[in-house]
Scaffold this active site. Structure first.
Site, mmCIF file in Angstrom:
data_model
loop_
_atom_site.group_PDB
_atom_site.id
_atom_site.type_symbol
_atom_site.label_atom_id
_atom_site.label_comp_id
_atom_site.label_asym_id
_atom_site.label_seq_id
_atom_site.Cartn_x
_atom_site.Cartn_y
_atom_site.Cartn_z
ATOM 1 N N ARG A 10 0.834 -1.213 0.000
ATOM 2 C CA ARG A 10 0.000 0.000 0.000
ATOM 3 C C ARG A 10 0.854 1.243 0.000
ATOM 4 O O ARG A 10 1.917 1.288 0.639
ATOM 5 C CB ARG A 10 -0.901 0.020 1.241
ATOM 6 C CG ARG A 10 -1.792 1.256 1.353
ATOM 7 C CD ARG A 10 -2.456 1.326 2.727
ATOM 8 N NE ARG A 10 -1.461 1.457 3.798
ATOM 9 C CZ ARG A 10 -0.913 2.620 4.162
ATOM 10 N NH1 ARG A 10 -1.239 3.737 3.540
ATOM 11 N NH2 ARG A 10 -0.038 2.660 5.149
ATOM 12 N N VAL A 11 0.389 2.270 -0.721
ATOM 13 C CA VAL A 11 0.978 3.613 -0.648
ATOM 14 C C VAL A 11 -0.159 4.604 -0.439
ATOM 15 O O VAL A 11 -1.289 4.378 -0.891
ATOM 16 C CB VAL A 11 1.787 3.967 -1.913
ATOM 17 C CG1 VAL A 11 3.083 3.181 -1.974
ATOM 18 C CG2 VAL A 11 0.964 3.755 -3.175
ATOM 19 N N SER A 12 0.149 5.706 0.230
ATOM 20 C CA SER A 12 -0.895 6.646 0.629
ATOM 21 C C SER A 12 -1.293 7.610 -0.474
ATOM 22 O O SER A 12 -2.418 8.111 -0.484
ATOM 23 C CB SER A 12 -0.441 7.446 1.862
ATOM 24 O OG SER A 12 -0.173 6.574 2.943
ATOM 25 N N THR A 13 -0.395 7.926 -1.396
ATOM 26 C CA THR A 13 -0.687 8.879 -2.456
ATOM 27 C C THR A 13 -0.450 8.246 -3.813
ATOM 28 O O THR A 13 0.336 7.295 -3.950
ATOM 29 C CB THR A 13 0.186 10.141 -2.328
ATOM 30 O OG1 THR A 13 1.571 9.787 -2.487
ATOM 31 C CG2 THR A 13 -0.005 10.791 -0.961
ATOM 32 N N GLN A 16 3.245 8.067 -5.187
ATOM 33 C CA GLN A 16 4.242 7.166 -4.622
ATOM 34 C C GLN A 16 4.359 5.884 -5.440
ATOM 35 O O GLN A 16 3.437 5.505 -6.165
ATOM 36 C CB GLN A 16 3.884 6.839 -3.164
ATOM 37 C CG GLN A 16 4.004 8.026 -2.220
ATOM 38 C CD GLN A 16 3.575 7.681 -0.809
ATOM 39 O OE1 GLN A 16 2.452 7.256 -0.579
ATOM 40 N NE2 GLN A 16 4.479 7.859 0.148
#
Length: 282
Positions: A10-13, A16
């Site tokens: 997972r990445v938040s943005t 990324q």
């Protein structure tokens, strides 16, 4: 039956990259086809499509693999709930290659510490973001949504409109804006007529003279002046949209004609006809 490894990243943005996490999961023995991802989603929210798919793919004896605990959850309650759910389903949890043992008191302690650190980092990011926005606002760098036209551009647009060189559609294409922006600029530039009250934005309310000024010369000469109550009703029905007002005048020209039984048009007449008027017709 030997269990398999299910990976989650997972990445938040959206800006990324997931390459580092994919490589780490591959080094831990996870097949690339069994890696589920969430791109641009925060870990503070457990409702993530990639996480749901990863959990649904796990069977008894399998192992859910993440490179770090903060990729799985940024909240201590969420991390505990996921770990408890996996334990009930007899699914192991691997954190960067270390398998979490829920029966080991030391393991449970370390798991809770890691989850608390992940939650603390999330809170710290939010706090720094709020502080950065406050500083930018104090320095005048955060001004919200900028107008589509500068004052000079808007003045030029109104000048072209008043000169009759361009239609609203041509002005919208010339300045690269929507027609509604053109209509609002023109309406702001129209001065209040005598006897009109200015609204909160400083512009006058639409009157008979204002409506006639926005129509063609043919419509202006063929349609007799209407009463102020009727103009107010027309303005309310059309929302001050000049284009709709032009079409509306074309349809009510017969009602305002001296050849009709009534030479004047009242607000009651316009209100009664509003349900049958087709503003899209010319």
């Amino acid at each position: 039956m030997v269990g398999i490894e299910i990976g989650y990243a997972r990445v938040s943005t959206s800006g990324q990259d997931l390459t580092a996490q994919r490589d780490a999961l591959g080094a831990l023995g996870v097949d690339a086809e069994r890696v589920y991802i969430d791109h641009g989603l925060t870990g503070t929210n457990r409702d993530r499509p990639g996480l749901r798919e990863a959990l649904a793919a796990c069977r008894a004896g399998d192992t859910l693999v993440v490179s770090k605990l903060d990729r799985l959850a940024r909240s201590l309650p969420d991390a505990r709930d996921i770990a408890d759910e996996l334990t009930r389903r007899e699914v192991k949890l691997s954190l960067g290659g270390s398998v979490h043992d829920p029966t080991d008191p030391v393991g449970r302690l370390l798991f809770n510490v890691l989850a608390m650190v992940a939650e603390f980092e999330s809170d710290l990011i939010r706090m720094r973001t709020r502080e950065g926005l406050a500083v930018a606002k104090a320095k005048g760098r955060l001004r919200g949504r900028q107008p589509k036209l500068s004052p000079r551009q808007e003045a030029h647009l109104v000048e072209l409109y008043r000169g009759g060189d361009k239609s609203p559609a041509e002005l919208a294409e010339l300045f690269g804006v929507g027609r509604s922006t053109v209509y609002r600029a023109i309406q702001r530039a129209l001065p209040p007529q005598p006897g009109e009250k200015a609204d909160a934005a400083g512009t006058g309310s639409t009157s008979c003279s204002t409506i006639h000024a926005s129509t063609s010369s043919t419509t202006r000469t063929s349609t007799p002046p209407c009463t102020d109550p009727a103009a107010a009703t027309i303005a309310r029905l059309t929302g001050g949209n000049f284009r709709l007002i032009q079409r509306l005048f074309a349809q009510i020209a017969a009602a305002c004609s001296p050849s009709t039984t009534s030479a004047s048009m009242t607000a009651d007449v316009v209100e009664a006809a509003s349900s049958t008027l087709v503003l899209g017709a010319t």
